[in-house]
Design an enzyme around this catalytic site. Sequence first.
Site, PDB file in Angstrom:
ATOM      1  N   SER A 116       0.825  -1.064  -0.281  1.00  0.00           N
ATOM      2  CA  SER A 116      -0.052   0.089  -0.190  1.00  0.00           C
ATOM      3  C   SER A 116       1.073   1.050   0.158  1.00  0.00           C
ATOM      4  O   SER A 116       2.085   1.078   0.139  1.00  0.00           O
ATOM      5  CB  SER A 116      -0.775   0.014   0.946  1.00  0.00           C
ATOM      6  OG  SER A 116      -1.525   1.296   1.458  1.00  0.00           O
TER       7      SER A 116
ATOM      8  N   TYR B 164      -2.040  -1.506  10.402  1.00  0.00           N
ATOM      9  CA  TYR B 164      -1.932  -1.568   8.846  1.00  0.00           C
ATOM     10  C   TYR B 164      -0.628  -1.168   8.356  1.00  0.00           C
ATOM     11  O   TYR B 164       0.021  -1.671   7.553  1.00  0.00           O
ATOM     12  CB  TYR B 164      -3.165  -0.795   8.342  1.00  0.00           C
ATOM     13  CG  TYR B 164      -3.318  -1.104   6.868  1.00  0.00           C
ATOM     14  CD1 TYR B 164      -4.284  -2.057   6.208  1.00  0.00           C
ATOM     15  CD2 TYR B 164      -3.083  -0.145   5.783  1.00  0.00           C
ATOM     16  CE1 TYR B 164      -4.360  -2.143   5.218  1.00  0.00           C
ATOM     17  CE2 TYR B 164      -3.177  -0.164   4.739  1.00  0.00           C
ATOM     18  CZ  TYR B 164      -3.827  -1.188   4.180  1.00  0.00           C
ATOM     19  OH  TYR B 164      -4.302  -1.492   2.864  1.00  0.00           O
TER      20      TYR B 164
HETATM   21  P1  NAD Z   1     -11.807  -6.218  -0.032  1.00  0.00           P
HETATM   22  O1  NAD Z   1     -12.173  -5.983   1.279  1.00  0.00           O
HETATM   23  O2  NAD Z   1     -12.510  -6.044  -1.065  1.00  0.00           O
HETATM   24  O3  NAD Z   1     -10.910  -7.823  -0.132  1.00  0.00           O
HETATM   25  C1  NAD Z   1     -10.551  -8.486   0.767  1.00  0.00           C
HETATM   26  C2  NAD Z   1     -10.508  -9.770   0.678  1.00  0.00           C
HETATM   27  O4  NAD Z   1      -9.856 -10.771   1.671  1.00  0.00           O
HETATM   28  C3  NAD Z   1     -12.223 -10.386   0.838  1.00  0.00           C
HETATM   29  O5  NAD Z   1     -12.606 -10.969  -0.057  1.00  0.00           O
HETATM   30  C4  NAD Z   1     -11.888 -11.124   2.196  1.00  0.00           C
HETATM   31  O6  NAD Z   1     -12.788 -12.053   2.354  1.00  0.00           O
HETATM   32  C5  NAD Z   1     -10.473 -11.728   2.217  1.00  0.00           C
HETATM   33  N1  NAD Z   1      -9.749 -12.120   3.410  1.00  0.00           N
HETATM   34  C6  NAD Z   1      -9.892 -11.123   4.558  1.00  0.00           C
HETATM   35  N2  NAD Z   1      -9.222 -11.987   5.487  1.00  0.00           N
HETATM   36  C7  NAD Z   1      -8.891 -13.299   5.048  1.00  0.00           C
HETATM   37  C8  NAD Z   1      -8.297 -14.405   5.426  1.00  0.00           C
HETATM   38  N3  NAD Z   1      -7.993 -14.297   6.920  1.00  0.00           N
HETATM   39  N4  NAD Z   1      -7.936 -15.456   4.656  1.00  0.00           N
HETATM   40  C9  NAD Z   1      -8.433 -15.337   3.397  1.00  0.00           C
HETATM   41  N5  NAD Z   1      -9.094 -14.239   3.004  1.00  0.00           N
HETATM   42  C10 NAD Z   1      -9.240 -13.341   3.638  1.00  0.00           C
HETATM   43  O7  NAD Z   1     -10.315  -5.458   0.116  1.00  0.00           O
HETATM   44  P2  NAD Z   1      -9.287  -4.815  -0.897  1.00  0.00           P
HETATM   45  O8  NAD Z   1      -9.568  -3.381  -0.956  1.00  0.00           O
HETATM   46  O9  NAD Z   1      -9.674  -5.261  -2.446  1.00  0.00           O
HETATM   47  O10 NAD Z   1      -7.977  -5.314  -0.489  1.00  0.00           O
HETATM   48  C11 NAD Z   1      -7.032  -6.296  -0.826  1.00  0.00           C
HETATM   49  C12 NAD Z   1      -5.687  -5.975  -0.668  1.00  0.00           C
HETATM   50  O11 NAD Z   1      -5.260  -4.607  -1.270  1.00  0.00           O
HETATM   51  C13 NAD Z   1      -5.507  -5.879   0.901  1.00  0.00           C
HETATM   52  O12 NAD Z   1      -4.150  -6.282   1.373  1.00  0.00           O
HETATM   53  C14 NAD Z   1      -5.480  -4.333   1.186  1.00  0.00           C
HETATM   54  O13 NAD Z   1      -4.681  -4.046   2.519  1.00  0.00           O
HETATM   55  C15 NAD Z   1      -4.639  -4.068  -0.027  1.00  0.00           C
HETATM   56  N6  NAD Z   1      -5.042  -2.399  -0.399  1.00  0.00           N
HETATM   57  C16 NAD Z   1      -6.349  -1.961  -0.411  1.00  0.00           C
HETATM   58  C17 NAD Z   1      -6.270  -0.638  -0.839  1.00  0.00           C
HETATM   59  C18 NAD Z   1      -7.604   0.121  -1.010  1.00  0.00           C
HETATM   60  O14 NAD Z   1      -7.905   1.169  -0.995  1.00  0.00           O
HETATM   61  N7  NAD Z   1      -8.750  -0.730  -1.486  1.00  0.00           N
HETATM   62  C19 NAD Z   1      -5.094   0.277  -0.993  1.00  0.00           C
HETATM   63  C20 NAD Z   1      -3.824  -0.445  -0.867  1.00  0.00           C
HETATM   64  C21 NAD Z   1      -3.875  -1.671  -0.615  1.00  0.00           C
END
Ligand code: NAD
Length: 260
Positions: free
Chosen positions: A142, A155
């Site tokens: 991130s 985080y």
């Molecule tokens: P999201 O909530 O849409 O998806 C996250 C997924 O992870 C979900 O399907 C959830 O069921 C799964 N998950 C959670 N805990 C789990 C576990 N213990 N085992 C297996 N699966 C699990 O979120 P997103 O925004 O798509 O995030 C995905 C990644 O991107 C994360 O690592 C997040 O930190 C990172 N990220 C997101 C953003 C943002 O702005 N959305 C920015 C930077 C980084």
Amino acid sequence: MKLKGKVAFVTGAASGIGRRIAEVYAREGASIAIADLNETGARAAAHNITANGGTAIAVAVDVTSETHVERAVAKTVEELGAVDILVSNAGIQIVKPVEQLEFEQWRKLLAIHLDGAFLTTKACLKHMYGAKRGGSIIYMGSVHSKEASLLKAPYVTAKHGLIGLAKVVSKEGAAHGVRANVICPGFVRTPLVEKQIPEQAKALGVSEDDVVKKILLKDTVDGEFTTVDDVAEVALLFAAFPTNALTGQSLVVSHGWFMQ
Ligand code: NAD
């Protein structure tokens, strides 16, 4: 077809960023294991790929459990023949100031982001080394792998940690043709972000609109969210890159929120 014949294990692929990466990899010819805690969502994501002519299986997994992860990766190799690409992407967010954060919340977030990255890496590396086909490991970092924000101690800590893990894996994996890199997205409108907008508004005593404009996107060059497609294109670059020339790196895709 940049990933023809490859097999990708993508965690957190039932939703958001992971789901789009899985779709783009499938479009480029890879077979996909949709690995997620949310079984129903994983099945729906896999079905969406197969309905469009791709190959995908749903694998129920809690990335914090060594047994789950070992079983899920073994199932992937058994059903899809190999594992060439790992996208360690599953994640959650918890928004609270340090002095109010419960130890259990700290541990939960670190377990999903860091234990999950370690366990999936370990399980996939064994197969990658054994198969002698090389491989690509991609961690979902991130901008918080580089910068800090209020209310996000676990985080920010976890996302910084992934860069260290990627650097070590890139050194250890080099002799086996296994590369490791980190993608560092800015804010993307997924369920993870939709949930934290009202939480931040409440914690900081401001409107949700202010959270978006004055906090989340304040330092971007154009006030724009990054999209799941932006992140998936970077994930494709790392997955398809053919040599160890691109390893141990972290690439920020954030509308200029962070510049290095
Ligand atoms: P999201 O909530 O849409 O998806 C996250 C997924 O992870 C979900 O399907 C959830 O069921 C799964 N998950 C959670 N805990 C789990 C576990 N213990 N085992 C297996 N699966 C699990 O979120 P997103 O925004 O798509 O995030 C995905 C990644 O991107 C994360 O690592 C997040 O930190 C990172 N990220 C997101 C953003 C943002 O702005 N959305 C920015 C930077 C980084």
